[in-house]
Design an enzyme around this catalytic site. Sequence first.
Site, PDB file in Angstrom:
ATOM      1  N   GLY A  34       0.812  -1.198   0.000  1.00  0.00           N
ATOM      2  CA  GLY A  34       0.000   0.000   0.000  1.00  0.00           C
ATOM      3  C   GLY A  34       0.853   1.259   0.000  1.00  0.00           C
ATOM      4  N   LEU A  36       2.383   4.364   1.670  1.00  0.00           N
ATOM      5  CA  LEU A  36       2.711   4.694   3.054  1.00  0.00           C
ATOM      6  C   LEU A  36       2.651   6.194   3.336  1.00  0.00           C
ATOM      7  CD1 LEU A  36       5.698   2.241   3.638  1.00  0.00           C
ATOM      8  CD2 LEU A  36       3.263   1.890   4.066  1.00  0.00           C
ATOM      9  N   GLN A  37       2.688   7.019   2.290  1.00  0.00           N
ATOM     10  CA  GLN A  37       2.628   8.469   2.468  1.00  0.00           C
ATOM     11  C   GLN A  37       1.698   9.049   1.411  1.00  0.00           C
ATOM     12  OE1 GLN A  37       6.382  10.481   2.097  1.00  0.00           O
ATOM     13  NE2 GLN A  37       5.577  12.470   2.642  1.00  0.00           N
ATOM     14  N   GLU A  54       4.224  13.460  -7.138  1.00  0.00           N
ATOM     15  CA  GLU A  54       3.971  13.005  -8.509  1.00  0.00           C
ATOM     16  C   GLU A  54       4.529  11.607  -8.765  1.00  0.00           C
ATOM     17  OE1 GLU A  54       4.636  14.267 -13.191  1.00  0.00           O
ATOM     18  OE2 GLU A  54       4.730  15.804 -11.639  1.00  0.00           O
TER      19      GLU A  54
END
Length: 206
Positions: A34, A36-37, A54
């Site tokens: 997934g 994380l940020q 981006e």
Amino acid sequence: LLPVDRIQPDPNQPRKTFSEESISSLATSIQEKGLLQPVSVRKADDGFILVAGERRWRAHQKAEIPKIWAVIVNVDDPNEAFEISLVENLQREDLNPFEDATGISELMKRRGYKQKDVTQVVGRSKSQVSELLKLNRIPAEVKEKVLTSELSRDHLFRIAGQETPEAMLKLHDRIVKLGLNVRETRQAAKGQETQPKHPLITRFGQ
């Protein structure tokens, strides 16, 4: 979560180059663990525009994941959004030296900053900002050649200090041909005839 296809990159963002290998690696990581940020976006008439993240957004596209974790920031001024994006990239050290220089120069123009203002905004010393801005002196034809050589920032600063494009190219070629270190490059930049202490074959292990 926002639909990936409702987000568009900011064409004016400081970072212009992205490693496909890095994006592919991040896409694999996102598929497995997934994101994380989150990315940061601002509202636009037809969706959202990226403020920061981006590379993460591109990796999400590559992983074919339809929605992305995003934080909507309350920024209406494109110039303020540019500043946030530049600082985020500088803190992550995601920009190459020329993107650093162009970004800082553009920030000064957009926000009316002086060099002393920029040092506080981007967290760089006055001397660092001054040397980075000198890189904008390097013309496109020289910059294109220099970028392929993967030289250190100190090497680039010495090249930028030369008076003409011809002198810049001459110093660049000498650095690459002889494998000059930073100290030797400084001597060569002053016009001193410098030979490396070790043969080129030793320096590059060829």
